[in-house]
Design a protein around this motif. Structure first.
Motif, PDB file in Angstrom:
ATOM      1  N   VAL C 122       0.837  -1.206   0.000  1.00 45.90           N
ATOM      2  CA  VAL C 122       0.000   0.000   0.000  1.00 45.90           C
ATOM      3  C   VAL C 122       0.864   1.246   0.000  1.00 45.90           C
ATOM      4  CG1 VAL C 122      -1.603   1.322   1.400  1.00 45.90           C
ATOM      5  CG2 VAL C 122      -1.980  -1.094   1.074  1.00 45.90           C
ATOM      6  N   LEU C 123       1.891   1.241   0.830  1.00 43.98           N
ATOM      7  CA  LEU C 123       2.750   2.423   0.888  1.00 43.98           C
ATOM      8  C   LEU C 123       3.442   2.669  -0.445  1.00 43.98           C
ATOM      9  CD1 LEU C 123       4.286   2.128   4.443  1.00 43.98           C
ATOM     10  CD2 LEU C 123       2.763   3.884   3.564  1.00 43.98           C
ATOM     11  N   SER C 124       3.869   1.591  -1.073  1.00 48.29           N
ATOM     12  CA  SER C 124       4.518   1.756  -2.373  1.00 48.29           C
ATOM     13  C   SER C 124       3.550   2.347  -3.375  1.00 48.29           C
ATOM     14  CB  SER C 124       5.001   0.407  -2.908  1.00 48.29           C
ATOM     15  OG  SER C 124       5.960  -0.134  -2.090  1.00 48.29           O
ATOM     16  N   ALA C 125       2.324   1.898  -3.302  1.00 47.80           N
ATOM     17  CA  ALA C 125       1.355   2.394  -4.269  1.00 47.80           C
ATOM     18  C   ALA C 125       1.089   3.874  -4.041  1.00 47.80           C
ATOM     19  CB  ALA C 125       0.058   1.601  -4.166  1.00 47.80           C
ATOM     20  N   THR C 126       0.990   4.256  -2.785  1.00 48.84           N
ATOM     21  CA  THR C 126       0.688   5.668  -2.541  1.00 48.84           C
ATOM     22  C   THR C 126       1.897   6.553  -2.777  1.00 48.84           C
ATOM     23  OG1 THR C 126       1.169   5.347  -0.215  1.00 48.84           O
ATOM     24  CG2 THR C 126      -1.126   5.210  -0.873  1.00 48.84           C
ATOM     25  N   ARG C 127       3.080   5.956  -2.709  1.00 47.80           N
ATOM     26  CA  ARG C 127       4.264   6.772  -2.984  1.00 47.80           C
ATOM     27  C   ARG C 127       4.946   6.274  -4.251  1.00 47.80           C
ATOM     28  NH1 ARG C 127       3.029   7.079   1.746  1.00 47.80           N
ATOM     29  NH2 ARG C 127       3.828   8.344   3.449  1.00 47.80           N
ATOM     30  N   ALA C 128       4.137   6.008  -5.256  1.00 53.21           N
ATOM     31  CA  ALA C 128       4.678   5.382  -6.460  1.00 53.21           C
ATOM     32  C   ALA C 128       5.800   6.202  -7.063  1.00 53.21           C
ATOM     33  CB  ALA C 128       3.559   5.204  -7.483  1.00 53.21           C
ATOM     34  N   ARG C 129       6.800   5.504  -7.517  1.00 56.91           N
ATOM     35  CA  ARG C 129       7.944   6.098  -8.197  1.00 56.91           C
ATOM     36  C   ARG C 129       8.824   6.955  -7.294  1.00 56.91           C
ATOM     37  NH1 ARG C 129       8.380   2.656 -11.950  1.00 56.91           N
ATOM     38  NH2 ARG C 129       9.311   3.875 -13.579  1.00 56.91           N
ATOM     39  N   THR C 130       8.580   6.949  -5.998  1.00 56.78           N
ATOM     40  CA  THR C 130       9.519   7.652  -5.112  1.00 56.78           C
ATOM     41  C   THR C 130      10.608   6.676  -4.684  1.00 56.78           C
ATOM     42  OG1 THR C 130       8.257   7.019  -3.187  1.00 56.78           O
ATOM     43  CG2 THR C 130       7.720   9.129  -4.203  1.00 56.78           C
ATOM     44  N   LEU C 131      11.539   7.160  -3.885  1.00 61.16           N
ATOM     45  CA  LEU C 131      12.661   6.336  -3.448  1.00 61.16           C
ATOM     46  C   LEU C 131      12.171   5.095  -2.715  1.00 61.16           C
ATOM     47  CD1 LEU C 131      15.597   6.704  -3.893  1.00 61.16           C
ATOM     48  CD2 LEU C 131      15.822   7.677  -1.610  1.00 61.16           C
ATOM     49  N   PHE C 132      11.192   5.312  -1.856  1.00 55.41           N
ATOM     50  CA  PHE C 132      10.640   4.189  -1.093  1.00 55.41           C
ATOM     51  C   PHE C 132      10.165   3.089  -2.031  1.00 55.41           C
ATOM     52  CE2 PHE C 132       8.661   2.322   2.591  1.00 55.41           C
ATOM     53  CZ  PHE C 132       7.610   1.603   2.060  1.00 55.41           C
ATOM     54  N   ASP C 133       9.455   3.551  -3.042  1.00 59.74           N
ATOM     55  CA  ASP C 133       8.906   2.586  -3.987  1.00 59.74           C
ATOM     56  C   ASP C 133      10.012   1.836  -4.703  1.00 59.74           C
ATOM     57  OD1 ASP C 133       6.998   2.774  -7.052  1.00 59.74           O
ATOM     58  OD2 ASP C 133       7.066   1.227  -5.507  1.00 59.74           O
ATOM     59  N   ARG C 134      11.051   2.564  -5.084  1.00 58.33           N
ATOM     60  CA  ARG C 134      12.111   1.893  -5.819  1.00 58.33           C
ATOM     61  C   ARG C 134      12.803   0.855  -4.954  1.00 58.33           C
ATOM     62  NH1 ARG C 134      12.640   4.208 -10.660  1.00 58.33           N
ATOM     63  NH2 ARG C 134      12.013   6.382 -10.796  1.00 58.33           N
ATOM     64  N   LEU C 207       1.681  -7.662  -5.449  1.00 59.09           N
ATOM     65  CA  LEU C 207       0.284  -7.841  -5.799  1.00 59.09           C
ATOM     66  C   LEU C 207      -0.581  -6.700  -5.281  1.00 59.09           C
ATOM     67  CD1 LEU C 207      -1.569  -9.809  -7.169  1.00 59.09           C
ATOM     68  CD2 LEU C 207      -1.860 -10.987  -5.021  1.00 59.09           C
ATOM     69  N   SER C 208      -0.386  -6.357  -3.992  1.00 62.13           N
ATOM     70  CA  SER C 208      -1.252  -5.312  -3.442  1.00 62.13           C
ATOM     71  C   SER C 208      -0.900  -3.952  -4.031  1.00 62.13           C
ATOM     72  CB  SER C 208      -1.180  -5.288  -1.916  1.00 62.13           C
ATOM     73  OG  SER C 208       0.138  -5.301  -1.475  1.00 62.13           O
ATOM     74  N   ARG C 209       0.358  -3.746  -4.332  1.00 65.36           N
ATOM     75  CA  ARG C 209       0.730  -2.481  -4.955  1.00 65.36           C
ATOM     76  C   ARG C 209       0.026  -2.322  -6.294  1.00 65.36           C
ATOM     77  NH1 ARG C 209       4.410  -0.949  -8.814  1.00 65.36           N
ATOM     78  NH2 ARG C 209       5.353   1.103  -8.562  1.00 65.36           N
ATOM     79  N   GLY C 210       0.169  -3.361  -7.117  1.00 63.26           N
ATOM     80  CA  GLY C 210      -0.457  -3.293  -8.433  1.00 63.26           C
ATOM     81  C   GLY C 210      -1.956  -3.157  -8.344  1.00 63.26           C
ATOM     82  N   SER C 211      -2.542  -3.926  -7.449  1.00 65.50           N
ATOM     83  CA  SER C 211      -3.982  -3.911  -7.323  1.00 65.50           C
ATOM     84  C   SER C 211      -4.470  -2.544  -6.850  1.00 65.50           C
ATOM     85  CB  SER C 211      -4.406  -5.003  -6.347  1.00 65.50           C
ATOM     86  OG  SER C 211      -5.769  -4.955  -6.149  1.00 65.50           O
ATOM     87  N   LEU C 212      -3.767  -1.973  -5.876  1.00 65.49           N
ATOM     88  CA  LEU C 212      -4.195  -0.676  -5.374  1.00 65.49           C
ATOM     89  C   LEU C 212      -4.016   0.391  -6.441  1.00 65.49           C
ATOM     90  CD1 LEU C 212      -5.325   0.779  -2.987  1.00 65.49           C
ATOM     91  CD2 LEU C 212      -3.024   1.221  -2.191  1.00 65.49           C
ATOM     92  N   LEU C 213      -2.928   0.331  -7.172  1.00 63.65           N
ATOM     93  CA  LEU C 213      -2.716   1.315  -8.230  1.00 63.65           C
ATOM     94  C   LEU C 213      -3.828   1.252  -9.263  1.00 63.65           C
ATOM     95  CD1 LEU C 213       1.105   1.283  -8.917  1.00 63.65           C
ATOM     96  CD2 LEU C 213      -0.280   3.189  -8.177  1.00 63.65           C
ATOM     97  N   ASP C 214      -4.190   0.026  -9.633  1.00 61.99           N
ATOM     98  CA  ASP C 214      -5.265  -0.114 -10.605  1.00 61.99           C
ATOM     99  C   ASP C 214      -6.570   0.429 -10.060  1.00 61.99           C
ATOM    100  OD1 ASP C 214      -4.477  -3.215 -12.371  1.00 61.99           O
ATOM    101  OD2 ASP C 214      -3.826  -1.144 -12.608  1.00 61.99           O
ATOM    102  N   THR C 215      -6.845   0.100  -8.792  1.00 62.24           N
ATOM    103  CA  THR C 215      -8.094   0.575  -8.205  1.00 62.24           C
ATOM    104  C   THR C 215      -8.121   2.093  -8.131  1.00 62.24           C
ATOM    105  OG1 THR C 215      -8.067  -1.396  -6.840  1.00 62.24           O
ATOM    106  CG2 THR C 215      -9.632   0.317  -6.241  1.00 62.24           C
ATOM    107  N   LEU C 216      -6.983   2.677  -7.790  1.00 56.39           N
ATOM    108  CA  LEU C 216      -6.957   4.123  -7.655  1.00 56.39           C
ATOM    109  C   LEU C 216      -7.145   4.816  -8.990  1.00 56.39           C
ATOM    110  CD1 LEU C 216      -4.140   4.558  -5.018  1.00 56.39           C
ATOM    111  CD2 LEU C 216      -6.554   5.021  -4.740  1.00 56.39           C
ATOM    112  N   MET C 240      -9.386   0.320  -0.635  1.00 52.75           N
ATOM    113  CA  MET C 240      -8.808  -0.915  -0.097  1.00 52.75           C
ATOM    114  C   MET C 240      -9.667  -2.132  -0.387  1.00 52.75           C
ATOM    115  SD  MET C 240      -5.897  -0.813   1.327  1.00 52.75           S
ATOM    116  CE  MET C 240      -5.479  -1.586   2.855  1.00 52.75           C
ATOM    117  N   ARG C 241     -10.947  -1.972  -0.187  1.00 58.61           N
ATOM    118  CA  ARG C 241     -11.842  -3.097  -0.382  1.00 58.61           C
ATOM    119  C   ARG C 241     -11.665  -3.741  -1.744  1.00 58.61           C
ATOM    120  NH1 ARG C 241     -18.082  -3.673   0.998  1.00 58.61           N
ATOM    121  NH2 ARG C 241     -17.766  -3.957   3.205  1.00 58.61           N
ATOM    122  N   ALA C 242     -11.754  -2.924  -2.740  1.00 65.05           N
ATOM    123  CA  ALA C 242     -11.644  -3.455  -4.091  1.00 65.05           C
ATOM    124  C   ALA C 242     -10.232  -3.944  -4.364  1.00 65.05           C
ATOM    125  CB  ALA C 242     -12.021  -2.379  -5.104  1.00 65.05           C
TER     126      ALA C 242
END
Lengths: 348, 367, 322
Positions: C122-134, C207-216, C240-242
């Protein structure tokens, strides 16, 4: 001049020089994208190197005069009876507790791993695609039965199966291949079935039926090309999974039996000696990790190359760093690789 | 589309008569019924109802001429077309092609007829496999029926492409590289490949821009002239149908409402539904539009699972009376009509009758 | 209520599955020539008389269907018979001793993997493409490529050994019961948990990163943003639910693979739980223990799948109708 002729003129005028005009197929575009992806190219090179090394393992063995199962109690063991470190007495990777050349054993282990990876993936892909296509396309009773079967196989604890077979037949490489193939085909089959079920509803399938095409022709000529993309990604990612699987089984003693070298059973032996012989753990583990990493990266690269959405989205994303942007990558599954049958209306 | 329409040349004749024994009749549909079972949810799915998509339709298509099939979405026209083409099995009734019974034939037996009966589909984006090259798509009929291979096939395909107005050098392109109108032409080329006798056009221009519609329709007209094709032309746009057909069938909720040569049907519609449809069609002339009476139908289209009793149109009909709810009207010639113009109505619209009602809150419209 | 009916149906079909599995396993193992079984137990030097004795002792002389019936009868009462080894002790006692060990590993591992996997995702998805995500992407890739047993050995070699040699004894191998205190228990379990959780967490992070990104990226999220909801509320209340549904369904598939991981971890760290028992039993040919293990593993998978289905129904209201 009728309107259709006008259109014809306009097209020829706008067209490139009068050679045969070739559309760029999905595969050509994918390959072009893949070549631009540095990580994927690097992985491909690594894999090719590993494959070459594996093929040449016997050559290395004869050059070094060290067979993979040959023990060297004199030159291969230290004065205290333990393995020698890398670089002594011509053992470039050191030896194991029996004084066997670790380098040669690791190379032979690569043969096993690659062999298992490729064979199981090939079997699983063929079986998975066939079953998935049949189940998804024919539907009805056939699908009801096959889908249940696929789900059962998927949920089945594979290790239990491996154990059971090992009990009955005794552990061996054949068992390993059988178990891994049996598990992998179901994963591919499920995706293929899902695709076939949804692709079946497309109008071009109806058109094919109205032309009189037989179900087999429709499956292989109309549906199959549209599912190759996710299948390819799954197949590429199945290889490292199979390699790890085999290593795990051999590690537990259920797979390749000593003295035949497999990365798994080398590492099993390393458990008792790594405190005095770090090379015994590091070299086979390193080989295993590099191989799996390379295949995983390649699989990711193939997936990204097949799914151009990712490219466009990320190019735009660079302008907006902290915002969450629409349409993330296809990490959820590979369903996004379905053929884009609707691109939206364009100008006539 | 050739010559003036007279009672003698008008073609629609749903009931078998002596005239049917002429070579003119290409397709005869008799009392076709298609019901889809509705499955209930539960451990064992039982059938709890039927979607009565097509409920006893009869019609005739003559060689070289066009029969237009009109109706709202959900009236069963697409289902009917697919039953005729053999894509859906009919629940009951018969389809005759050149006198031979082709109802529910197994695929192998149907195969030779597939050369003569072809289809063009509505969605130019969905009707072509996006992963196959256009040349391969158009060449499919040759491959399936084994009539041409290799260079001969390629030549035939390229000739077809030229004939429908495409550049034959685009043989190796993918459908994504063509516009909507061009894709529809590809579909036409594919249908034309084996020189069929009948082409069923399922709303072929509904998804295209209006200017492109004209092009494609003209193409279809040219082809009909050159190859002597018969068309079963399905659409919901009345003006398009009027333009292309010799005769028209109007369907409502799985049944035929009215059938006949186009001019009598369009000028003097007998069925209230036909009249309402015609009144709702936008007219190009604003004065004529303003002066024409607008018949607004009340209510929504009922569900085909539970169609109304008696005449299916009666809940929405401005002329409905008690008899309409209990007695199913027959398809017959009404007083003053030519023998080929038939209607299913107990109280057909008379000349000069005003159907537009006031004081009744309309809840729906004809389209 | 539809929910209870659903639950009952699933439990019933689960029992059917277990019965099928048990039957297949039974016939797979016991339908062989009993002489072979007895001989392998008695050893090579055994004479005919000894073999017969062994056969009788183990009840292998009876007709197969009688044996099968006895097997069914016993199993329903949760009596798994006597082990061929270990002095003929009842299999149930082996289970009683070792289930707590395996349970410790499993529970800790699942908790760790789920929490880490989903939160990092989830954190990666919300901070996509930042250092954390990488960083997390690299971590994910490493985790996915790492076989469990290799990680275990590496952790042993480069964390446990150095710590121990420098006198920090908290982290141990083997098993320490919970009754001896939480801290020692955790000390023995921490490395197995990390080993078990890492690989799985990597998969679920991705999986959750991709799924959350798609949902968002869905339109209804854009609407929520336009309405002025805070980002946090959007993510946790709405997206989150979806986003979690694919994760949950993946969980059901992974249970089978997960058991394999447990087995490996027990081997590497010498925990002596059910997994190790199973491996030992295989090398010994100790059939009753193996069958017991097969049944327990299958029961676990069935139970997990039922839980997954119920969770799925909670997350996705469309599913409840079935």
């Amino acid at each position: 001049m009728s309107l259709s002729e006008l259109e014809f003129q306009a097209q020829t005028l706008g067209a490139a020089p009068a050679q045969a005009i070739e559309g760029r197929s999905q595969w050509r575009l994918t390959w072009a994208r893949l070549r631009r992806d540095k990580m994927a190219v690097a992985s491909m090179i690594v894999i090719i190197v590993i494959a070459i090394l594996a093929l040449l393992a016997p050559v290395f063995a004869s050059l070094l005069h060290h067979g993979p199962n040959q023990v060297f109690p004199n030159s291969g063991l230290s004065s205290t009876g333990g393995p020698v470190s890398p670089g002594t007495n011509g053992f470039y990777f050191g030896t194991d507790e029996l004084g066997r050349d670790l380098l040669v054993r690791v190379l032979y282990g690569a043969r096993i791993s690659l062999f298992v990876g490729i064979t199981t993936t090939a079997i699983a892909t063929v079986a998975g695609v066939a079953v998935g296509l049949i189940s998804g396309f024919f539907g009805g009773l056939v699908d009801a039965v096959l889908a249940r079967f696929i789900d059962t196989v998927l949920a089945f604890p594979f290790l239990v199966l491996a154990l059971s077979l090992a009990v009955v037949f005794g552990p061996s490489l054949t068992i390993v291949i059988a178990v891994i193939s049996f598990f992998s085909w179901a994963a591919i089959s499920r995706i293929v079935r899902g695709q076939a079920l949804s692709l079946k509803e497309n109008q071009y399938i109806e058109a094919a039926r109205s032309l009189g095409a037989s179900p087999w022709r429709i499956m292989f000529i109309d549906i199959l090309p549209n599912i190759m993309a996710p299948v390819l990604v799954l197949a590429t990612l199945s290889i490292p999974a199979a390699i790890v699987f085999e290593a795990t089984l051999s590690f537990l003693g259920l797979g390749v039996q000593p003295p035949t070298a497999s990365w798994g059973n080398i590492l099993a032996g390393a458990q008792s000696y790594y405190q005095i012989a770090w090379w015994y753990l590091v070299f086979p583990a390193g080989a295993l990790l590099i191989t799996t990493l390379a295949f995983n990266l390649l699989g990711d690269g193939v997936r990204d190359a097949l799914d151009p959405r990712t490219e466009r989205i990320f190019a735009a994303r660079k302008k907006r760093r902290r915002r969450i942007w629409a349409g993330g990558p296809a990490a959820v599954g590979i369903e996004s690789l379905v053929a884009p049958s609707t691109d939206g209306p364009e100008e006539a | 589309m050739t010559g003036p329409i007279t009672p003698e040349t008008a073609q629609v004749d749903p009931w078998p008569t002596d005239a049917d024994l002429t070579d003119d009749v290409l397709v005869r549909v008799e009392n076709l019924v298609k019901h889809f079972p509705v499955k209930g949810s539960g451990l064992v799915s039982r059938t709890i109802g039927q979607v009565q998509a097509v409920d006893g339709v009869s019609l005739t298509v003559r060689r070289g001429q066009t029969l237009g099939l009109v109706g709202e979405t959900g009236c069963g026209k697409s289902t009917l077309a697919r039953c005729i083409a053999g894509l859906l099995p009919a629940t009951s009734g018969k389809v005759y092609f050149e006198g031979k019974d082709i109802t529910n034939l197994p695929r192998r037996k149907m195969q030779p007829f597939r050369r003569d009966i072809q289809m063009i589909f509505q969605d130019p984006y969905g009707a072509l496999n996006p992963r196959r090259r256009v040349g391969s798509i158009i060449g499919d009929p040759f491959a399936i029926h084994k009539t041409a291979t290799g260079a001969a096939r390629k030549k035939a395909v390229q000739e077809l492409m030229e004939r429908v107005g495409l550049n034959p050098e685009h043989y190796n392109r993918f459908p994504a590289e063509f516009s909507g109108g061009q894709r529809q032409r590809i579909g036409v080329a594919r249908a034309l490949a084996l020189r069929p006798k009948l082409i069923i056009c399922d709303e072929p221009v509904s998804a295209l821009d209006v200017s492109i519609q004209a092009q494609v329709l003209n193409l279809l007209a040219d082809l009909q002239k050159d190859f002597g094709l018969a068309y079963l032309f399905i659409a919901h746009d009345l003006e398009v149908v009027r333009h292309v057909s010799e005769s028209v069938v109007v369907m409502y909720l799985g049944k035929v409402a009215e059938v006949g040569p186009k001019n009598p049907v369009y000028d003097t519609p007998r069925h209230p539904y036909t009249a309402a449809l015609l009144s709702a069609a936008p007219a190009a002339d604003p004065e004529a539009a303003a002066s024409r009476q607008r018949i607004i139908l009340s209510g929504d289209v009922p569900s085909p699972i539970n169609p109304p009793s008696g005449c299916r149109f009666h809940p929405r009909c401005p002329k409905a009376q008690e008899r309409c709810a209990t007695e199913v009207p027959e398809l017959e010639v009404k007083a003053g009509d030519m023998p080929t113009h038939l209607t299913t109505c107990h109280f057909p619209v008379q000349a000069g009758e005003i159907l537009a009602r006031s004081g009744r809150a309309p809840r729906g419209e004809a389209r | 209520m539809a929910m209870t009916r659903f639950l009952i149906r699933r439990i019933l079909s689960g029992i059917v599955v277990l019965w099928i599995v048990g039957t297949c396993a039974f016939f797979l193992f016991f339908a062989r020539n009993p002489d072979i079984v007895a001989r392998s137990l008695a050893g090579r030097a055994a004479t005919g008389a000894i073999i017969n004795e062994v056969k009788r002792n183990l009840g292998l002389t009876q007709p197969i269907m009688v044996q099968y019936w006895q097997f069914l009868d016993r199993t329903v009462h949760l009596n798994f018979g006597l082990s061929y080894y270990n002095g003929g002790i009842p299999v149930s006692s082996i289970l009683d001793r070792d289930i707590p060990r395996t349970a410790s590993v499993v529970v800790g591992g699942v908790v760790l993997w789920t929490i880490v996997g989903i939160s990092v995702g989830v954190l990666s998805a919300t901070r996509a493409r930042t250092l954390f995500d990488r960083f997390s992407t690299v971590g994910v890739l490493a985790g996915i490529s790492m076989p469990t047993f290799v990680l275990g050995e590496l952790l042993l070699a480069y964390i446990y050994v150095p710590l121990n040699t420098h006198g920090i004894g908290w982290i141990t191998t083997g098993y320490v019961g919970l009754s001896q205190g939480i801290v020692p228990w955790a000390g023995a379990m921490i490395l197995p948990w990390i080993t078990l959780a890492t690989v799985q967490a990597a998969v679920y992070t991705r999986l959750s990163r991709g799924s959350l990104l798609d949902t968002l990226g869905e339109d209804y999220i854009r609407t929520a943003r336009a309405k002025g909801l805070t980002e946090r509320r959007i993510i946790y209340r709405h997206a989150m639910r979806a986003a979690l549904t694919p994760v949950v369904s993946q969980f059901g598939i992974d249970v089978g693979a997960f058991l394999g991981g447990v087995l490996v971890v027990e081997s590497v760290f010498g925990i002596g739980g059910l997994g190790e028992d199973a491996v030992t039993a295989v090398s010994n040919g100790d059939l009753p223990t193996i069958i017991a293990f097969v049944l327990i593993a299958s029961a676990f998978v069935v139970a997990a799948n039922i839980i997954v289905d119920m969770l799925y129904a909670v997350l996705d209201p469309r599913v409840r109708i079935t």
